[in-house]
Design an enzyme around this catalytic site. Structure first.
Site, mmCIF file in Angstrom:
data_model
loop_
_atom_site.group_PDB
_atom_site.id
_atom_site.type_symbol
_atom_site.label_atom_id
_atom_site.label_comp_id
_atom_site.label_asym_id
_atom_site.label_seq_id
_atom_site.Cartn_x
_atom_site.Cartn_y
_atom_site.Cartn_z
ATOM 1 N N PRO A 73 9.242 -3.787 -0.334
ATOM 2 C CA PRO A 73 10.448 -3.412 0.380
ATOM 3 C C PRO A 73 10.264 -3.752 1.606
ATOM 4 O O PRO A 73 9.367 -3.259 2.077
ATOM 5 C CB PRO A 73 10.989 -2.191 -0.095
ATOM 6 C CG PRO A 73 10.096 -1.765 -1.330
ATOM 7 C CD PRO A 73 8.988 -2.618 -1.365
ATOM 8 N N ASP A 105 -2.469 -1.490 9.733
ATOM 9 C CA ASP A 105 -2.412 -1.663 8.257
ATOM 10 C C ASP A 105 -3.042 -3.025 7.716
ATOM 11 O O ASP A 105 -3.447 -3.011 6.629
ATOM 12 C CB ASP A 105 -1.191 -1.501 7.676
ATOM 13 C CG ASP A 105 -0.590 0.051 7.713
ATOM 14 O OD1 ASP A 105 -1.366 0.945 8.257
ATOM 15 O OD2 ASP A 105 0.671 0.004 7.455
ATOM 16 N N GLY A 161 7.724 1.168 4.273
ATOM 17 C CA GLY A 161 6.645 2.021 4.677
ATOM 18 C C GLY A 161 5.611 1.707 3.627
ATOM 19 O O GLY A 161 4.512 2.656 3.395
ATOM 20 N N GLY A 168 4.067 -1.324 4.108
ATOM 21 C CA GLY A 168 3.091 -2.477 4.585
ATOM 22 C C GLY A 168 3.396 -3.831 4.280
ATOM 23 O O GLY A 168 2.338 -4.798 4.126
ATOM 24 N N GLY A 169 4.602 -4.134 3.904
ATOM 25 C CA GLY A 169 5.087 -5.440 3.574
ATOM 26 C C GLY A 169 4.576 -6.628 4.505
ATOM 27 O O GLY A 169 3.918 -7.580 4.152
ATOM 28 N N GLY A 170 4.990 -6.380 5.553
ATOM 29 C CA GLY A 170 4.659 -7.370 6.863
ATOM 30 C C GLY A 170 3.081 -7.581 7.192
ATOM 31 O O GLY A 170 2.647 -8.544 7.289
ATOM 32 N N SER A 171 2.488 -6.260 6.804
ATOM 33 C CA SER A 171 1.055 -6.193 6.851
ATOM 34 C C SER A 171 0.481 -7.138 6.090
ATOM 35 O O SER A 171 -0.501 -7.782 6.066
ATOM 36 C CB SER A 171 0.442 -4.685 6.913
ATOM 37 O OG SER A 171 0.874 -4.042 7.908
ATOM 38 N N ALA A 172 0.936 -6.991 4.666
ATOM 39 C CA ALA A 172 0.493 -7.817 3.682
ATOM 40 C C ALA A 172 0.529 -9.412 3.655
ATOM 41 O O ALA A 172 -0.209 -10.251 3.422
ATOM 42 C CB ALA A 172 1.317 -7.420 2.422
ATOM 43 N N LYS A 193 0.819 -1.126 0.087
ATOM 44 C CA LYS A 193 -0.173 0.140 -0.100
ATOM 45 C C LYS A 193 0.894 1.246 0.087
ATOM 46 O O LYS A 193 2.219 1.032 0.345
ATOM 47 C CB LYS A 193 -0.899 -0.061 1.113
ATOM 48 C CG LYS A 193 -0.277 0.004 2.585
ATOM 49 C CD LYS A 193 0.164 1.449 3.187
ATOM 50 C CE LYS A 193 1.139 1.145 4.433
ATOM 51 N NZ LYS A 193 1.733 2.420 4.818
ATOM 52 N N ALA A 244 10.575 -2.867 5.430
ATOM 53 C CA ALA A 244 10.540 -1.640 6.290
ATOM 54 C C ALA A 244 10.632 -0.430 5.445
ATOM 55 O O ALA A 244 11.404 0.572 5.577
ATOM 56 C CB ALA A 244 11.653 -1.674 7.232
HETATM 57 P P1 ATP Z 1 5.058 -0.595 9.131
HETATM 58 O O1 ATP Z 1 3.860 -1.418 8.945
HETATM 59 O O2 ATP Z 1 5.539 -0.713 10.540
HETATM 60 O O3 ATP Z 1 5.067 0.732 8.795
HETATM 61 P P2 ATP Z 1 6.861 -1.075 6.769
HETATM 62 O O4 ATP Z 1 5.603 -1.398 5.915
HETATM 63 O O5 ATP Z 1 7.728 0.074 6.977
HETATM 64 O O6 ATP Z 1 6.263 -1.281 8.377
HETATM 65 P P3 ATP Z 1 7.382 -3.858 7.019
HETATM 66 O O7 ATP Z 1 8.267 -4.341 5.733
HETATM 67 O O8 ATP Z 1 5.972 -4.131 7.217
HETATM 68 O O9 ATP Z 1 7.743 -2.459 6.913
HETATM 69 O O10 ATP Z 1 8.432 -4.200 8.146
HETATM 70 C C1 ATP Z 1 8.697 -3.622 9.356
HETATM 71 C C2 ATP Z 1 9.413 -4.496 10.280
HETATM 72 O O11 ATP Z 1 8.534 -5.526 10.656
HETATM 73 C C3 ATP Z 1 10.717 -5.274 9.703
HETATM 74 O O12 ATP Z 1 11.667 -4.468 9.969
HETATM 75 C C4 ATP Z 1 10.429 -6.500 10.229
HETATM 76 O O13 ATP Z 1 11.582 -6.675 11.440
HETATM 77 C C5 ATP Z 1 9.258 -6.692 10.842
HETATM 78 N N1 ATP Z 1 8.364 -7.923 10.301
HETATM 79 C C6 ATP Z 1 7.694 -8.673 10.887
HETATM 80 N N2 ATP Z 1 7.012 -9.577 10.054
HETATM 81 C C7 ATP Z 1 7.563 -9.269 8.790
HETATM 82 C C8 ATP Z 1 7.223 -9.801 7.454
HETATM 83 N N3 ATP Z 1 6.526 -10.900 7.283
HETATM 84 N N4 ATP Z 1 7.867 -9.140 6.430
HETATM 85 C C9 ATP Z 1 8.741 -7.991 6.764
HETATM 86 N N5 ATP Z 1 8.701 -7.760 7.820
HETATM 87 C C10 ATP Z 1 8.215 -8.040 9.134
#
Ligand code: ATP
Length: 310
Positions: A103, A145, A107, A109-113, A17, A105
């Site tokens: 990517p 997210d 911004g 939402g990769g972890g959220s996805a 996102k 971390a």
């Molecule tokens: P946020 O949702 O906090 O804004 P972001 O979108 O910037 O985060 P993400 O890729 O979601 O970044 O990862 C943030 C942190 O979450 C990473 O540094 C990692 O340590 C942790 N994390 C936990 N699970 C995951 C996952 N499945 N993929 C990526 N990072 C993850």
């Protein structure tokens, strides 16, 4: 109740996102910031494949900085699977394979996805049959997210970003995303925002409890006109992200010089999202930025949320 015996694997795709608008209220004593945001799901995807297993495990493929993704209970996809298993009284486990394109971390939402995809995948693999609203409730417990990524499209988020209402968006918007080699920690960016506001004496006596998305942002989305939307893009976290990474301002300036209508830091950064008037200009911008050493991606939005594929 289990379909695991009949299903080899379930493959779910979930989008990253960007935040077209992100208003952030002042910090409350408990660290809470009221948010008003507009999310758009874009065509950069995480793939999560769930296979039957007795225990819970996760493997991650696809991005350079794989090492920064935890493989234990801190992994959001693993937490999603365990949360669903507990809620459904499912006695077994799951082997999760995550193929990342968003990517880490960044911004976006990769972890959220990954968490949203794991919920949908495990629900199907285990035959849990939870309603969309029950999955939404579990998603909200995993992160602000995650509910949006379940739904996808374009949506307004308030509260912590998790109280969603769909936003009417006409047509398609073309974006060039410029990822950064190093991720940026979300708590660090919020901390910097608080410090900058403190220095400026810009803190209100009473932190706001709720914020609204400005009408021009919603009108621009309804019009489907990228020129209108470019004028309405706004991110309260951007000064803090640029403070941490001054090079982001140059990335935005280069994108605009190459033909983008406007650029914005996505969420807490450091990915920069450049809005382009059409696919041709987006390809030109992508080409120009590649020439000077960036690794830009051309995507479009809105796209649907977490979906079973194949
Ligand atoms: P946020 O949702 O906090 O804004 P972001 O979108 O910037 O985060 P993400 O890729 O979601 O970044 O990862 C943030 C942190 O979450 C990473 O540094 C990692 O340590 C942790 N994390 C936990 N699970 C995951 C996952 N499945 N993929 C990526 N990072 C993850």
């Amino acid at each position: 109740m289990s379909q695991a015996a009949f299903t080899d694997s379930v493959h779910v795709r979930a989008p990253g996102k960007i935040n077209l608008f992100l208003g952030v209220g002042e910090r409350h004593d408990d660290g809470y910031h009221a948010l008003a945001t507009v999310f758009q799901a874009v065509s950069l995807y995480e793939d999560v494949i769930a296979r039957p297993a007795d225990d819970f495990s996760v493997e991650v493929f696809g991005v350079d900085d794989i090492g920064s993704v935890p493989l234990d209970d801190r992994n959001l996809a693993m937490r999603a699977a365990k949360l669903l298993a507990a809620a459904a009284d499912y006695p077994g486990g799951v082997a999760l394979e995550i193929r990342k394109s968003v990517p880490v971390a960044g911004g976006m939402g990769g972890g959220s996805a990954d968490a949203a995809a794991a919920l949908v995948a495990c629900d199907a693999l285990w035959g849990t049959g939870f309603s969309p609203s029950r999955l939404h409730d579990l998603a909200a417990r995993l992160g602000a997210d995650v509910p949006f990524v379940l739904h996808g499209g374009t949506a307004v988020g308030t509260g912590r970003g998790d109280q969603l209402s769909p936003a009417l968006a006409r047509g398609r918007f073309d974006w060039v995303l410029v990822p950064n080699d190093r991720g940026l920690s979300t708590p660090v960016v919020y901390g910097r925002l608080d410090a900058l506001r403190d220095e400026e004496g810009a803190l209100a006596d009473e932190p706001s409890l709720s914020l609204d998305v400005p009408i021009p942002v919603l009108q621009a989305l309804r019009s489907g006109d990228p020129v209108q939307l470019a004028a309405a893009l706004e991110n309260d976290l951007q000064p803090a992200a640029i403070y941490e990474r001054p090079d982001l301002a140059e990335t935005i300036a280069r994108g605009v010089a190459a033909g983008a209508l406007q650029g914005i830091v996505s969420g807490s950064g450091p990915t920069v999202a450049l809005l382009c008037p059409d696919p041709e200009v987006a390809r030109d911008v992508q080409y120009s930025l590649r020439e000077v050493g960036y690794d830009p991606l051309h995507v479009h939005g809105p796209v649907p949320g977490a979906r079973i594929i194949g």
